[in-house]
Design a protein around this motif. Structure first.
Motif, PDB file in Angstrom:
ATOM      1  N   ASN A 219     -25.174   9.415  -1.576  1.00  0.00           N
ATOM      2  CA  ASN A 219     -23.998   9.749  -0.771  1.00  0.00           C
ATOM      3  C   ASN A 219     -23.979   8.837   0.444  1.00  0.00           C
ATOM      4  OD1 ASN A 219     -22.525  12.214  -1.871  1.00  0.00           O
ATOM      5  ND2 ASN A 219     -24.629  12.972  -1.864  1.00  0.00           N
ATOM      6  N   THR A 220     -22.790   8.486   0.903  1.00  0.00           N
ATOM      7  CA  THR A 220     -22.675   7.582   2.041  1.00  0.00           C
ATOM      8  C   THR A 220     -22.155   8.322   3.267  1.00  0.00           C
ATOM      9  OG1 THR A 220     -20.412   6.918   1.463  1.00  0.00           O
ATOM     10  CG2 THR A 220     -22.221   5.651   0.503  1.00  0.00           C
ATOM     11  N   ARG A 221     -22.457   7.771   4.421  1.00  0.00           N
ATOM     12  CA  ARG A 221     -22.086   8.366   5.704  1.00  0.00           C
ATOM     13  C   ARG A 221     -20.604   8.748   5.752  1.00  0.00           C
ATOM     14  NH1 ARG A 221     -23.685   3.716   9.697  1.00  0.00           N
ATOM     15  NH2 ARG A 221     -25.510   3.782   8.335  1.00  0.00           N
ATOM     16  N   GLY A 222     -20.367   9.927   6.319  1.00  0.00           N
ATOM     17  CA  GLY A 222     -18.995  10.377   6.507  1.00  0.00           C
ATOM     18  C   GLY A 222     -18.402  11.166   5.362  1.00  0.00           C
ATOM     19  N   ASN A 223     -19.049  11.148   4.178  1.00  0.00           N
ATOM     20  CA  ASN A 223     -18.443  11.896   3.080  1.00  0.00           C
ATOM     21  C   ASN A 223     -18.794  13.386   3.187  1.00  0.00           C
ATOM     22  OD1 ASN A 223     -20.879  12.550   1.723  1.00  0.00           O
ATOM     23  ND2 ASN A 223     -20.660  10.933   0.195  1.00  0.00           N
ATOM     24  N   TYR A 224     -18.376  14.140   2.194  1.00  0.00           N
ATOM     25  CA  TYR A 224     -18.488  15.600   2.235  1.00  0.00           C
ATOM     26  C   TYR A 224     -19.907  16.076   2.524  1.00  0.00           C
ATOM     27  CZ  TYR A 224     -18.087  20.427   0.574  1.00  0.00           C
ATOM     28  OH  TYR A 224     -18.124  21.802   0.473  1.00  0.00           O
ATOM     29  N   PHE A 225     -20.912  15.352   2.026  1.00  0.00           N
ATOM     30  CA  PHE A 225     -22.307  15.778   2.161  1.00  0.00           C
ATOM     31  C   PHE A 225     -23.050  15.097   3.311  1.00  0.00           C
ATOM     32  CE2 PHE A 225     -21.230  16.126  -2.406  1.00  0.00           C
ATOM     33  CZ  PHE A 225     -21.438  17.489  -2.587  1.00  0.00           C
ATOM     34  N   CYS A 226     -22.381  14.219   4.026  1.00  0.00           N
ATOM     35  CA  CYS A 226     -23.075  13.415   5.048  1.00  0.00           C
ATOM     36  C   CYS A 226     -22.305  13.422   6.369  1.00  0.00           C
ATOM     37  CB  CYS A 226     -23.275  11.988   4.559  1.00  0.00           C
ATOM     38  SG  CYS A 226     -24.178  11.854   2.996  1.00  0.00           S
TER      39      CYS A 226
ATOM     40  N   GLU B  80     -32.829  18.613  -7.470  1.00  0.00           N
ATOM     41  CA  GLU B  80     -33.470  18.569  -6.165  1.00  0.00           C
ATOM     42  C   GLU B  80     -32.477  18.033  -5.144  1.00  0.00           C
ATOM     43  OE1 GLU B  80     -37.880  17.304  -7.982  1.00  0.00           O
ATOM     44  OE2 GLU B  80     -36.887  16.072  -6.465  1.00  0.00           O
ATOM     45  N   THR B  81     -32.656  18.457  -3.880  1.00  0.00           N
ATOM     46  CA  THR B  81     -31.846  17.941  -2.780  1.00  0.00           C
ATOM     47  C   THR B  81     -32.761  17.303  -1.751  1.00  0.00           C
ATOM     48  OG1 THR B  81     -30.211  19.710  -3.106  1.00  0.00           O
ATOM     49  CG2 THR B  81     -30.152  18.536  -1.009  1.00  0.00           C
ATOM     50  N   HIS B  82     -32.412  16.113  -1.304  1.00  0.00           N
ATOM     51  CA  HIS B  82     -33.228  15.370  -0.347  1.00  0.00           C
ATOM     52  C   HIS B  82     -32.362  14.899   0.814  1.00  0.00           C
ATOM     53  CE1 HIS B  82     -36.692  14.806  -3.207  1.00  0.00           C
ATOM     54  NE2 HIS B  82     -35.719  15.068  -4.066  1.00  0.00           N
ATOM     55  N   GLU B  83     -32.962  14.746   1.971  1.00  0.00           N
ATOM     56  CA  GLU B  83     -32.251  14.222   3.136  1.00  0.00           C
ATOM     57  C   GLU B  83     -32.941  12.962   3.643  1.00  0.00           C
ATOM     58  OE1 GLU B  83     -30.020  16.588   6.410  1.00  0.00           O
ATOM     59  OE2 GLU B  83     -32.000  16.158   7.270  1.00  0.00           O
TER      60      GLU B  83
ATOM     61  N   THR C 260     -27.490  12.952   2.364  1.00  0.00           N
ATOM     62  CA  THR C 260     -27.979  13.893   1.354  1.00  0.00           C
ATOM     63  C   THR C 260     -28.004  13.213  -0.010  1.00  0.00           C
ATOM     64  OG1 THR C 260     -27.088  15.801   2.548  1.00  0.00           O
ATOM     65  CG2 THR C 260     -27.594  16.108   0.219  1.00  0.00           C
ATOM     66  N   LEU C 261     -29.155  13.250  -0.659  1.00  0.00           N
ATOM     67  CA  LEU C 261     -29.296  12.718  -2.009  1.00  0.00           C
ATOM     68  C   LEU C 261     -29.572  13.863  -2.976  1.00  0.00           C
ATOM     69  CD1 LEU C 261     -31.702   9.666  -1.401  1.00  0.00           C
ATOM     70  CD2 LEU C 261     -29.219   9.768  -1.103  1.00  0.00           C
ATOM     71  N   PHE C 262     -29.036  13.744  -4.173  1.00  0.00           N
ATOM     72  CA  PHE C 262     -29.299  14.724  -5.223  1.00  0.00           C
ATOM     73  C   PHE C 262     -30.087  14.051  -6.345  1.00  0.00           C
ATOM     74  CE2 PHE C 262     -25.243  16.080  -3.283  1.00  0.00           C
ATOM     75  CZ  PHE C 262     -25.658  17.308  -2.790  1.00  0.00           C
ATOM     76  N   ARG C 263     -31.036  14.797  -6.868  1.00  0.00           N
ATOM     77  CA  ARG C 263     -31.877  14.253  -7.934  1.00  0.00           C
ATOM     78  C   ARG C 263     -31.866  15.168  -9.149  1.00  0.00           C
ATOM     79  NH1 ARG C 263     -38.519  13.449  -7.624  1.00  0.00           N
ATOM     80  NH2 ARG C 263     -38.723  12.045  -9.429  1.00  0.00           N
TER      81      ARG C 263
END
Length: 416
Positions: A125-132, A63-66, A76-79
């Motif tokens: 994921n933390t701010r500024g990385n590939y997904f955020c 799952e993908t969550h924001e 973005t969080l992945f589950r």
């Protein structure tokens, strides 16, 4: 000469499109020198896939969550969901990387290891990385977007992510597991939001948490911190957006390409050892390219400065030093204030490597002694021969680290 050319060109063209050229992984360091023809090398699709593709291939469900933080960043969080789980576990990555690091060990990835053990797995994921790279009002092309350190990641990102996971899992208290900066930000969160952390987190497992790096730690990293900190104007001029490791920069793309395709993997490991410390366990040959690809997330210079301030203060874990005038306005004191680790109410389990040169054993001992007694009820775990990177790709990572953590979690569950 012309006939030779006519023979060689088609041969090279045919070679390029044979299965040999697709090989991107080898089981031994030496085989990378003969990657196209060695039977020890093969094509692994994980290396060219995204995180969701990797999870789907090995587990099948995701799952993908924001999540929006209080200060406007969209994370973005992945589950990897699990029906009737033993518990909920939230992973937080370290510096220069993102959630991919927890699935970068193929079928034996850390995230899959805990999922198969029965846990509902969430990857932060933390701010500024590939997904955020999103914010409600700021753009990554603006310097204001990069005005943060591990403090904001702990105080805002971890808080928003953990509270979101708690709501999604019907109020379950979770296990927090962070590596390197993931441990640093975890300690920021647990000490500055101690009541919320106690309500939401069952236990914090911090591996090589880099909270008290100091003068006796011998990594080459300290010299890079020194250079970056003391050449702020020059470095900032080179990148007016105040960030390191820009993913769209030619030098980052070139370095990643060269490191991935460079056949002398032992040379790459030597460079990594200069930073992380010598390892008797070492990165597995078939994981080294995945490890390289999982790194590359951007970080602000301010993050580097904050770590350097910890280093020059001989390992004092404290808030960002803005200068005397700003400190008085923000903290009420001329100097930045230490993080109130004595306020932590969550049990903290420190895992560290004997040969870690970034977060050396004396730094971890300092953290352990600073924590209140009610937070150290489970003790700590020292791994002989491990450096800073072995928690992610060391050959015996599951056996020496994660199996023992699972056993501890099972013992705790039995007692409750």
């Amino acid at each position: 000469m012309k006939s030779v050319f006519l023979l060689v060109v088609p041969l090279m063209f045919a070679l390029f499109f044979t299965p040999h050229i697709q090989r991107n992984t080898c089981r031994s360091h030496f085989s990378y020198f003969n990657i196209f023809f060695s039977n020890d090398c093969y094509y692994n699709p994980d290396l060219d896939d995204d995180i969701l593709g990797i999870i789907k291939r090995h587990v099948g469900v995701h799952e993908t969550h924001e999540v929006q933080t209080h200060d406007g960043y969209l994370l973005t969080l992945f589950r990897i969901p699990r029906q009737n789980p033993k518990g909920v576990i939230f992973f937080q990555h370290g510096l220069y990387t993102d959630a991919r690091i927890w699935v970068s060990q193929y079928n034996e990835s850390v995230a899959f290891f805990f999922w198969r053990a029965g846990y509902d797995v969430w990857l932060g994921n933390t701010r500024g990385n590939y997904f955020c790279k999103k914010h409600v009002s700021l753009n990554p092309t603006e310097a204001a977007f990069w005005n943060f350190t591990f403090h904001e990641i702990g105080y805002y990102d971890n808080h928003a992510s953990i509270e979101y996971v708690k709501r999604q899992t019907s109020g379950s208290k979770m296990i927090y597991m962070g590596h390197s900066m993931g441990g640093t930000s975890g300690m920021v969160y647990a000490s500055t939001r101690d009541k919320e952390a106690a309500d939401s987190v069952k236990m914090m497992i911090v591996m090589a948490p880099t909270t008290h790096i100091h003068l006796t730690c011998t990594s080459v990293l300290k010299y890079l911190l020194f250079i970056s900190y003391n050449l702020q104007e020059i470095v900032s001029f080179a990148d007016p957006l105040f960030r390191l490791n820009r993913q769209d920069a030619w030098y980052v793309k070139s370095a990643t390409f060269l490191a991935t395709h460079f056949p002398c993997k032992k040379c790459v490991l030597f460079i990594l050892h200069l930073f992380a410390g010598f390892s008797r366990d070492d990165l597995e040959p078939d994981l080294i390219n995945m490890y390289i690809r999982a790194h590359g997330s951007e970080i602000p210079f301010k993050m580097v400065y904050h770590y350097y301030q910890t280093y020059i203060s001989d390992g004092m874990f404290r808030r960002y030093d803005h200068g005397e005038a700003s400190n008085i306005e923000l903290y009420g004191t001329k100097e930045s204030t230490p993080y109130p680790l004595e306020n932590i109410k969550v049990p903290v389990y420190i895992v560290h490597g004997e040969n870690d040169n970034i977060d050396c054993p004396t730094a971890n001992e300092k953290l352990y002694k600073t924590l209140p007694k009610n937070s150290t009820v489970y003790g700590k775990l020292k791994i002989e021969g491990f450096n800073h990177l072995d928690f992610l790709s060391g050959h015996y990572r599951n056996e020496k680290v994660y199996s023992k953590i699972l056993q501890l979690l099972d013992d705790i569950n039995l007692k409750q």
